[in-house]
Design a protein around this motif. Structure first.
Motif, mmCIF file in Angstrom:
data_model
loop_
_atom_site.group_PDB
_atom_site.id
_atom_site.type_symbol
_atom_site.label_atom_id
_atom_site.label_comp_id
_atom_site.label_asym_id
_atom_site.label_seq_id
_atom_site.Cartn_x
_atom_site.Cartn_y
_atom_site.Cartn_z
ATOM 1 N N MET A 1 69.827 19.860 -48.736
ATOM 2 C CA MET A 1 71.279 20.536 -48.883
ATOM 3 C C MET A 1 72.547 19.072 -48.639
ATOM 4 O O MET A 1 72.240 18.906 -47.353
ATOM 5 C CB MET A 1 71.564 21.958 -47.762
ATOM 6 N N THR A 2 73.228 19.654 -49.100
ATOM 7 C CA THR A 2 74.591 18.529 -48.664
ATOM 8 C C THR A 2 75.452 18.567 -48.323
ATOM 9 O O THR A 2 75.522 20.090 -48.149
ATOM 10 C CB THR A 2 75.155 17.807 -49.882
ATOM 11 N N LYS A 3 76.602 17.934 -47.395
ATOM 12 C CA LYS A 3 77.672 18.516 -46.982
ATOM 13 C C LYS A 3 78.141 19.717 -47.559
ATOM 14 O O LYS A 3 78.311 21.222 -46.607
ATOM 15 C CB LYS A 3 77.821 17.678 -45.595
ATOM 16 N N SER A 4 78.767 19.839 -48.630
ATOM 17 C CA SER A 4 79.164 20.123 -49.403
ATOM 18 C C SER A 4 78.873 21.488 -49.440
ATOM 19 O O SER A 4 79.854 22.373 -49.986
ATOM 20 C CB SER A 4 80.496 19.260 -50.609
ATOM 21 N N GLU A 5 77.394 21.632 -49.928
ATOM 22 C CA GLU A 5 76.928 22.541 -50.474
ATOM 23 C C GLU A 5 76.906 23.961 -49.245
ATOM 24 O O GLU A 5 76.875 24.803 -49.101
ATOM 25 C CB GLU A 5 75.388 22.420 -50.857
ATOM 26 N N LEU A 6 76.456 22.474 -47.718
ATOM 27 C CA LEU A 6 76.377 24.051 -46.567
ATOM 28 C C LEU A 6 78.052 24.548 -46.294
ATOM 29 O O LEU A 6 78.352 25.985 -46.209
ATOM 30 C CB LEU A 6 76.060 23.084 -45.527
ATOM 31 N N ILE A 7 79.212 23.835 -46.628
ATOM 32 C CA ILE A 7 80.390 24.274 -46.014
ATOM 33 C C ILE A 7 80.763 25.368 -47.823
ATOM 34 O O ILE A 7 81.022 26.835 -47.235
ATOM 35 C CB ILE A 7 81.104 22.975 -46.709
ATOM 36 N N ALA A 8 80.044 25.488 -49.370
ATOM 37 C CA ALA A 8 80.212 26.592 -49.613
ATOM 38 C C ALA A 8 79.549 27.674 -49.360
ATOM 39 O O ALA A 8 80.107 28.920 -49.557
ATOM 40 C CB ALA A 8 79.402 25.833 -51.159
ATOM 41 N N ARG A 9 78.098 27.528 -49.048
ATOM 42 C CA ARG A 9 77.175 28.473 -48.669
ATOM 43 C C ARG A 9 78.344 29.078 -47.441
ATOM 44 O O ARG A 9 78.327 30.249 -47.259
ATOM 45 C CB ARG A 9 76.234 27.456 -48.034
ATOM 46 N N LEU A 10 78.509 28.598 -46.598
ATOM 47 C CA LEU A 10 79.063 29.007 -45.129
ATOM 48 C C LEU A 10 80.788 30.362 -45.863
ATOM 49 O O LEU A 10 80.690 31.157 -45.482
ATOM 50 C CB LEU A 10 79.857 28.719 -44.215
#
Length: 91
Positions: A1-10
């Protein structure tokens, strides 16, 4: 998981928050962890793990191309140790 994927998921899990606010929250958390490690502190997230800094002593390394001995200076490296709950969840 990338940082941008983490942000999108949150952002997806918290529709009441704006995406830019989620980005700021994630960036602040990472910045605080980085700042604490730079000060030499230990960061512990219960159930997840602990970040710390380890000191690597100077040593003599080898140039892989020529095989010559090369001095490698001492340095500090980040270290992560998983928490018990994370290890149990993975196994």
């Amino acid at each position: 998981m990338t940082k941008s994927e983490l942000i999108a998921r949150l952002a997806e899990l918290n529709p009441h928050l704006y995406q830019r606010d989620v980005e700021r929250i994630v960036a602040t958390i990472f910045d605080e962890i980085t700042d604490a490690l730079a000060r030499g502190d230990r960061v512990e997230l219960r159930g997840f793990g602990a970040f710390s800094v380890k000191q690597r002593d100077s040593r003599v390394g080898r140039n892989p191309r020529t095989g010559d001995a090369v001095p490698v200076g001492e340095k500090k490296v980040p270290y992560f140790k998983t928490g018990k709950q994370l290890r149990e969840r993975l196994n």
